[in-house]
Write a protein that holds these residues in place. Sequence first.
Motif, PDB file in Angstrom:
ATOM      1  N   VAL A   1      -6.828   4.727  -2.680  1.00  0.00           N
ATOM      2  CA  VAL A   1      -5.922   5.724  -3.253  1.00  0.00           C
ATOM      3  C   VAL A   1      -4.963   6.234  -2.191  1.00  0.00           C
ATOM      4  CG1 VAL A   1      -5.825   8.050  -4.237  1.00  0.00           C
ATOM      5  CG2 VAL A   1      -7.466   6.386  -5.130  1.00  0.00           C
ATOM      6  N   GLU A   2      -5.457   6.503  -0.990  1.00  0.00           N
ATOM      7  CA  GLU A   2      -4.595   6.983   0.080  1.00  0.00           C
ATOM      8  C   GLU A   2      -3.553   5.933   0.457  1.00  0.00           C
ATOM      9  OE1 GLU A   2      -2.700   9.308   2.601  1.00  0.00           O
ATOM     10  OE2 GLU A   2      -4.290   9.951   1.215  1.00  0.00           O
ATOM     11  N   THR A   3      -3.964   4.671   0.476  1.00  0.00           N
ATOM     12  CA  THR A   3      -3.022   3.585   0.765  1.00  0.00           C
ATOM     13  C   THR A   3      -1.909   3.551  -0.279  1.00  0.00           C
ATOM     14  OG1 THR A   3      -4.713   2.241   1.857  1.00  0.00           O
ATOM     15  CG2 THR A   3      -2.788   1.081   1.008  1.00  0.00           C
ATOM     16  N   GLY A   4      -2.274   3.713  -1.545  1.00  0.00           N
ATOM     17  CA  GLY A   4      -1.268   3.743  -2.605  1.00  0.00           C
ATOM     18  C   GLY A   4      -0.298   4.890  -2.449  1.00  0.00           C
ATOM     19  N   ARG A   5      -0.801   6.057  -2.069  1.00  0.00           N
ATOM     20  CA  ARG A   5       0.084   7.207  -1.855  1.00  0.00           C
ATOM     21  C   ARG A   5       1.101   6.912  -0.751  1.00  0.00           C
ATOM     22  NH1 ARG A   5      -5.055  11.173  -1.559  1.00  0.00           N
ATOM     23  NH2 ARG A   5      -5.350  11.630  -3.786  1.00  0.00           N
ATOM     24  N   GLU A   6       0.621   6.281   0.323  1.00  0.00           N
ATOM     25  CA  GLU A   6       1.509   5.966   1.441  1.00  0.00           C
ATOM     26  C   GLU A   6       2.592   4.974   1.022  1.00  0.00           C
ATOM     27  OE1 GLU A   6      -1.186   4.526   4.365  1.00  0.00           O
ATOM     28  OE2 GLU A   6      -2.040   6.501   4.801  1.00  0.00           O
ATOM     29  N   ILE A   7       2.215   3.985   0.215  1.00  0.00           N
ATOM     30  CA  ILE A   7       3.207   3.009  -0.259  1.00  0.00           C
ATOM     31  C   ILE A   7       4.280   3.695  -1.097  1.00  0.00           C
ATOM     32  CG2 ILE A   7       3.551   1.043  -1.810  1.00  0.00           C
ATOM     33  CD1 ILE A   7       0.771   0.050  -0.944  1.00  0.00           C
ATOM     34  N   ALA A   8       3.855   4.556  -2.014  1.00  0.00           N
ATOM     35  CA  ALA A   8       4.800   5.210  -2.922  1.00  0.00           C
ATOM     36  C   ALA A   8       5.748   6.141  -2.180  1.00  0.00           C
ATOM     37  CB  ALA A   8       4.037   5.980  -3.992  1.00  0.00           C
ATOM     38  N   ALA A   9       5.319   6.684  -1.046  1.00  0.00           N
ATOM     39  CA  ALA A   9       6.127   7.656  -0.315  1.00  0.00           C
ATOM     40  C   ALA A   9       7.157   7.005   0.600  1.00  0.00           C
ATOM     41  CB  ALA A   9       5.221   8.565   0.511  1.00  0.00           C
ATOM     42  N   ARG A  10       7.111   5.678   0.754  1.00  0.00           N
ATOM     43  CA  ARG A  10       7.955   5.019   1.751  1.00  0.00           C
ATOM     44  C   ARG A  10       9.389   4.794   1.297  1.00  0.00           C
ATOM     45  NH1 ARG A  10       5.276  -0.283   2.948  1.00  0.00           N
ATOM     46  NH2 ARG A  10       7.247  -0.624   4.018  1.00  0.00           N
ATOM     47  N   ASP A  11       9.627   4.670   0.011  1.00  0.00           N
ATOM     48  CA  ASP A  11      10.972   4.386  -0.504  1.00  0.00           C
ATOM     49  C   ASP A  11      11.241   5.249  -1.728  1.00  0.00           C
ATOM     50  OD1 ASP A  11      12.131   1.846   0.969  1.00  0.00           O
ATOM     51  OD2 ASP A  11      10.010   1.448   0.634  1.00  0.00           O
ATOM     52  N   GLY A  12      12.519   5.369  -2.049  1.00  0.00           N
ATOM     53  CA  GLY A  12      12.887   6.169  -3.208  1.00  0.00           C
ATOM     54  C   GLY A  12      12.378   5.596  -4.514  1.00  0.00           C
ATOM     55  N   ARG A  13      12.454   4.262  -4.657  1.00  0.00           N
ATOM     56  CA  ARG A  13      12.008   3.598  -5.883  1.00  0.00           C
ATOM     57  C   ARG A  13      11.157   2.387  -5.485  1.00  0.00           C
ATOM     58  NH1 ARG A  13      14.583   5.101 -10.415  1.00  0.00           N
ATOM     59  NH2 ARG A  13      14.208   3.113 -11.445  1.00  0.00           N
ATOM     60  N   VAL A  14       9.879   2.486  -5.728  1.00  0.00           N
ATOM     61  CA  VAL A  14       8.923   1.446  -5.350  1.00  0.00           C
ATOM     62  C   VAL A  14       8.317   0.829  -6.597  1.00  0.00           C
ATOM     63  CG1 VAL A  14       6.771   0.945  -4.108  1.00  0.00           C
ATOM     64  CG2 VAL A  14       8.343   2.679  -3.225  1.00  0.00           C
ATOM     65  N   ALA A  15       8.183  -0.485  -6.607  1.00  0.00           N
ATOM     66  CA  ALA A  15       7.468  -1.190  -7.677  1.00  0.00           C
ATOM     67  C   ALA A  15       6.291  -1.939  -7.047  1.00  0.00           C
ATOM     68  CB  ALA A  15       8.384  -2.162  -8.406  1.00  0.00           C
TER      69      ALA A  15
ATOM     70  N   ALA B   1     -15.636  -8.311  -9.436  1.00  0.00           N
ATOM     71  CA  ALA B   1     -14.317  -7.929  -9.949  1.00  0.00           C
ATOM     72  C   ALA B   1     -13.368  -7.754  -8.767  1.00  0.00           C
ATOM     73  CB  ALA B   1     -14.407  -6.653 -10.772  1.00  0.00           C
ATOM     74  N   SER B   2     -12.590  -8.767  -8.457  1.00  0.00           N
ATOM     75  CA  SER B   2     -11.749  -8.755  -7.260  1.00  0.00           C
ATOM     76  C   SER B   2     -10.596  -7.764  -7.354  1.00  0.00           C
ATOM     77  CB  SER B   2     -11.189 -10.155  -6.997  1.00  0.00           C
ATOM     78  OG  SER B   2     -10.245 -10.517  -7.993  1.00  0.00           O
ATOM     79  N   GLY B   3     -10.273  -7.300  -8.554  1.00  0.00           N
ATOM     80  CA  GLY B   3      -9.120  -6.425  -8.721  1.00  0.00           C
ATOM     81  C   GLY B   3      -9.375  -4.958  -8.476  1.00  0.00           C
ATOM     82  N   ARG B   4     -10.637  -4.560  -8.299  1.00  0.00           N
ATOM     83  CA  ARG B   4     -10.947  -3.135  -8.215  1.00  0.00           C
ATOM     84  C   ARG B   4     -10.137  -2.421  -7.131  1.00  0.00           C
ATOM     85  NH1 ARG B   4     -12.457   0.201  -4.224  1.00  0.00           N
ATOM     86  NH2 ARG B   4     -13.739  -1.535  -3.419  1.00  0.00           N
ATOM     87  N   ALA B   5     -10.166  -2.924  -5.903  1.00  0.00           N
ATOM     88  CA  ALA B   5      -9.450  -2.244  -4.820  1.00  0.00           C
ATOM     89  C   ALA B   5      -7.938  -2.231  -5.047  1.00  0.00           C
ATOM     90  CB  ALA B   5      -9.808  -2.874  -3.477  1.00  0.00           C
ATOM     91  N   PRO B   6      -7.299  -3.372  -5.390  1.00  0.00           N
ATOM     92  CA  PRO B   6      -5.859  -3.313  -5.681  1.00  0.00           C
ATOM     93  C   PRO B   6      -5.516  -2.355  -6.827  1.00  0.00           C
ATOM     94  CG  PRO B   6      -6.528  -5.575  -5.289  1.00  0.00           C
ATOM     95  CD  PRO B   6      -7.787  -4.765  -5.347  1.00  0.00           C
ATOM     96  N   TRP B   7      -6.346  -2.313  -7.870  1.00  0.00           N
ATOM     97  CA  TRP B   7      -6.078  -1.384  -8.970  1.00  0.00           C
ATOM     98  C   TRP B   7      -6.118   0.059  -8.482  1.00  0.00           C
ATOM     99  CZ3 TRP B   7     -10.399  -4.138 -12.173  1.00  0.00           C
ATOM    100  CH2 TRP B   7      -9.915  -5.384 -12.617  1.00  0.00           C
ATOM    101  N   GLN B   8      -7.043   0.346  -7.572  1.00  0.00           N
ATOM    102  CA  GLN B   8      -7.134   1.726  -7.092  1.00  0.00           C
ATOM    103  C   GLN B   8      -6.014   2.060  -6.110  1.00  0.00           C
ATOM    104  OE1 GLN B   8     -11.405   1.899  -6.094  1.00  0.00           O
ATOM    105  NE2 GLN B   8     -11.729   3.028  -7.993  1.00  0.00           N
ATOM    106  N   VAL B   9      -5.452   1.070  -5.433  1.00  0.00           N
ATOM    107  CA  VAL B   9      -4.219   1.288  -4.683  1.00  0.00           C
ATOM    108  C   VAL B   9      -3.102   1.697  -5.656  1.00  0.00           C
ATOM    109  CG1 VAL B   9      -2.420   0.187  -3.295  1.00  0.00           C
ATOM    110  CG2 VAL B   9      -4.832  -0.264  -2.796  1.00  0.00           C
ATOM    111  N   LEU B  10      -3.025   1.020  -6.776  1.00  0.00           N
ATOM    112  CA  LEU B  10      -2.057   1.380  -7.813  1.00  0.00           C
ATOM    113  C   LEU B  10      -2.272   2.815  -8.281  1.00  0.00           C
ATOM    114  CD1 LEU B  10       0.010   0.964 -10.092  1.00  0.00           C
ATOM    115  CD2 LEU B  10      -1.773  -0.232 -11.387  1.00  0.00           C
ATOM    116  N   ALA B  11      -3.522   3.206  -8.485  1.00  0.00           N
ATOM    117  CA  ALA B  11      -3.812   4.567  -8.945  1.00  0.00           C
ATOM    118  C   ALA B  11      -3.260   5.594  -7.965  1.00  0.00           C
ATOM    119  CB  ALA B  11      -5.316   4.752  -9.133  1.00  0.00           C
ATOM    120  N   GLY B  12      -3.437   5.340  -6.665  1.00  0.00           N
ATOM    121  CA  GLY B  12      -2.910   6.270  -5.680  1.00  0.00           C
ATOM    122  C   GLY B  12      -1.398   6.322  -5.692  1.00  0.00           C
TER     123      GLY B  12
END
Length: 237
Positions: free
Chosen positions: A129-143, A198-209
């Motif tokens: 979740v923290e990793t996801g927050r950091e990704i979202a904060a880096r640019d104005g519009r992130v996908a 379930a290999s997607g758990r960690a990437p999905w939780q990055v998305l949640a953050g």
Amino acid sequence: MLVAAAVCLCPPLLVPEVASGAAPELDAARAACTDALGVLAASRPDRLVVVGPAGPSERGRHPQGAPGSFRGFGVDLDVRLGTPTDAVPHRELPSSLAVGAWLLERTGWADAPIEGLGVGEALEPERCVETGREIAARDGRVALLVMGDASACRTLKAPGYLDERAEPFDARVARALGAADVAAVAALDAELAYELKASGRAPWQVLAGAAEGADLGGALLYDDAPYGVGYLVATWS
């Protein structure tokens, strides 16, 4: 901030050359992934980050232009994570990001700079979740293009054999991803996901953050388990 996300499956079998004679079995999944990437393009992001599960030597950032290959699966096919730049990649993409790169090449992505992030399947939910927050904060519009599979224990012939907990787990994930339910995704049980492969758990939780506070809506485009593995495609926008 996060403006859109696509959640896609990441088995190398998604690539027709790898699947060979079985390729038509995942045609619907490929079509759903194409539609999901269309949602990303329509969001007009400043940056696209491709997130997927990775082994110990593959974790961390992968720059635009990083190479990937399906030679390990007996196919003479190479891909790159977007157009090469002056940065010199020192390692190959993990298979999940190679599949993501293949999807982007297939759909002709040219809408924003790209980078990859390989995450360990055992990464703690809080760190994800923290990793996801950091990704979202880096640019104005992130996908985000989020690669990962649900449980691998849906049938007797599945890679992880049959586990009665697999189908309810996958249904819970499908509901959460389809509704863009940030809290439900962040609350997924990491230990159970690991036991169910379930290999997607960690990437999905990055998305949640990354999606915290973004107020995105969700849509579930694909939900099936053709090989005893749960495959999901969803969009958040």
